[in-house]
Design an enzyme around this catalytic site. Sequence first.
Site, PDB file in Angstrom:
ATOM      1  N   TYR A 151     -61.568   0.989  -6.018  1.00 51.90           N
ATOM      2  CA  TYR A 151     -61.670   2.201  -5.194  1.00 51.90           C
ATOM      3  C   TYR A 151     -62.116   1.813  -3.785  1.00 51.90           C
ATOM      4  O   TYR A 151     -61.500   0.961  -3.167  1.00 51.90           O
ATOM      5  CB  TYR A 151     -62.591   3.223  -5.873  1.00 51.90           C
ATOM      6  CG  TYR A 151     -62.424   4.621  -5.310  1.00 51.90           C
ATOM      7  CD1 TYR A 151     -61.163   5.222  -5.261  1.00 51.90           C
ATOM      8  CD2 TYR A 151     -63.503   5.329  -4.811  1.00 51.90           C
ATOM      9  CE1 TYR A 151     -60.987   6.487  -4.735  1.00 51.90           C
ATOM     10  CE2 TYR A 151     -63.342   6.598  -4.285  1.00 51.90           C
ATOM     11  CZ  TYR A 151     -62.082   7.180  -4.242  1.00 51.90           C
ATOM     12  OH  TYR A 151     -61.921   8.428  -3.712  1.00 51.90           O
TER      13      TYR A 151
ATOM     14  N   LYS B 193     -44.474  13.894 -27.619  1.00 52.74           N
ATOM     15  CA  LYS B 193     -43.373  13.165 -26.978  1.00 52.74           C
ATOM     16  C   LYS B 193     -43.922  11.977 -26.199  1.00 52.74           C
ATOM     17  O   LYS B 193     -43.344  10.880 -26.204  1.00 52.74           O
ATOM     18  CB  LYS B 193     -42.605  14.115 -26.047  1.00 52.74           C
ATOM     19  CG  LYS B 193     -41.255  13.583 -25.566  1.00 52.74           C
ATOM     20  CD  LYS B 193     -40.297  13.398 -26.732  1.00 52.74           C
ATOM     21  CE  LYS B 193     -38.915  12.972 -26.274  1.00 52.74           C
ATOM     22  NZ  LYS B 193     -38.061  14.091 -25.891  1.00 52.74           N
TER      23      LYS B 193
END
Length: 763
Positions: A46, A101
């Site tokens: 970060y 899915k």
Amino acid sequence: MSSKTNRDEKNFNQAALDYHKTEPKGKIEVIPSKPHSSQRDLSLAYSPGVAIPCLEIEKDPKTVYDYTGKGNLVAVISNGTAVLGLGDIGAEASKPVMEGKGLLFKIFADINVFDIEIDEKDPDKFIEIVKGIAPTFGGINLEDIKAPEAFYIEQRLKEELNIPLMHDDQHGTAIISAAALINSLEIAGKKIDEVKMVVNGAGAAAIACTKLYVELGLKKENILMCDSKGIINHKRENLTPEKIDFVAQTDLETLSDALKGADVFVGLSKGNVMTPEMLLSMADNPIVFGLANPNPEIEYDLAMETRKDTIMATGRSDYPNQVNNVLGFPYIFRGALDVQATGINEAMKLAAVHAIANLAKEPVPEAVILAYNLKNLSFGREYFIPKPFDNRLITKVSMAVAKAAMESGIAGKPIENFEDYENGLLDRMGRDEKLIRMMQNRARSNPKRVTLGNAEEYNVLKAAQILYEEGIAQPILLGEKKYIKEQMKKFGIEIDVPIVDPADDDQEENRKIYREDLWKLRQRKGMNEYKAKRFVRQRDYFGPLMLRNGDTDALIVGFSKNYSSTLRPVLEIIEKEKGVDKVSSMMMILTEKKPIFFADTSVVQNPTAQDLVSIARMSEIVVKSFAIEPRIAMLSFENFAGISETSKKVADAVTILHEKYPKMIVDGEIQPDFAMDADHLSDYPFSKLGTTPANVFVFPNLESANLSYKIIRGMKVAQVVGPILMGLKQPVHVLQMRASVDEIVNLATIAVLDAQKREEMKQ
């Protein structure tokens, strides 16, 4: 509806809720892919380090694929208007399906997924939302959007986005069924440009399927498409643009009329709409695709009884030739992502069709045959579509799609070396637990009676419920009947399985038989008739005696007692295999990359060189039964030095193995980290392991093996299956104390496979 059916449905419904609710809730999660333990790691991940790749992407947007996970990230997007068989249930209610899915993308092709449910039915607004979030993703899978809006949404997004995008409800079924059509026509001896086809259904899937068949050479004038009102002919009014494309110039009106003389029937509608009379009216060698779920347009068994020359596929896994979208979409997106394709075009779809069709004609690997417990599997009427558990799909389909993208000019990053790419795809496939799924599928084909000791325990009862409901085994509960029933009631476990209480009156006859058997077996080893009478009331003896007398096919014991005390009665009653001096055990470790095996983890405390030879040989046989090539490392804390007594013992075992079994891939003494690393192995060119890492590890003593697998189990970095007991004539396995439900189910599955194998050997 019978009380059993009601009970099974109630159990399944509750199991489904429990499955999704168990922590962590849902089915997918996000995990870090980079080191993050130190302050330096965080400063790179970060602030301030993250700014550097941001600026690089600003200068060259294509580098987003180099510095982020976009290239392996797909969005599964729905508005919940056409969910499975549930219809328009809304965006939020569709989330479990979209997560599911996502799970399939990950386990079959190692593709990361965010599921996104958009509460918007207006097609234009939906399109704008998807376009707005598209920069996040490498590809988009549209799911469960109702027709005709689905056609418009997909077409607009394909035109306006430059990443792979596909509405799987349309094109997934189209691709798999098209592959099935190519092969079934070959079996029938018919040409696609000559056959007459009836398509029952006119939704998104039916339209997409028919369009793709036309691409393959089917003539439009030979197609009759039916919807709920009958044949779509020139008399019909108020048709959607998609249906108008398939208007037939005919006065025929009904499905029955359409099927007379037809060569092919493709059903994408609802169950049981095709009668035997309709099937009988079709041409010779009729091709029937009954793709409605859960019940096909005509039941498979009924179709086969009606006409022996029927060539049939369904959407179900319990019949031959399953048209399953999972054969396509994970690998189509895999190939498209890997070349950074700007879309999924017709060339890529057709490449997937031919790759799937051709795969069914190739010799089937032993692993696939074993997974389905078949004697053999070869191209023909009962096998013209690959099985979902065929590991070759990821290479055959993904590579074909990637090549088609390159050849059609839409690949942003062409693959330079397809051999390296193929190896990379195979590496990805080790990340799931496909082996367990294959074993369970194989067990279901011929489930055996498995007696579960300690049946009063919740974990054992829950495992029995799963084994029963999934059809993996026929459980027998062994324990105190009254208490077992109380526990079943307490935990809401309703299964119709035998409960065997060794002390119950209904076991009096068995106790007499078992007592006589035990006494004769052990009378010269300290057993008198009084002891035999007392011992047969104990489950530790009763279970093995059930197995010995053919009253069960396999036995799972342990759970609440230590391993050695549970194993003792088993060894007193169940005979060893011919040539086996000492039984041993093995653990299967399901790592991210591939399964590995540890032996001996539970039985032989300080094996001799000859014991190690026996353990290695038994390990080789067991691993081969899973259709895995055993590469055996004989472990020590030295590499080919033989200085310590332990290393000398291992080296002696290796010498015996090399002399007696020259075809075995085995070597040592070697340290485990060296045996698992190709670069380290290259330092020892004389080794039989070569530069391919080992997958079977024979430890020099029980302590090292047991501690090693228990560290792995405790860290929960891999699923541990076992111990698998080796060297007995009948299938017995002893659980780890306090084994989890999954561990019990997995070990019982292995017991079923063991029983199946022994049954086959007798035939």
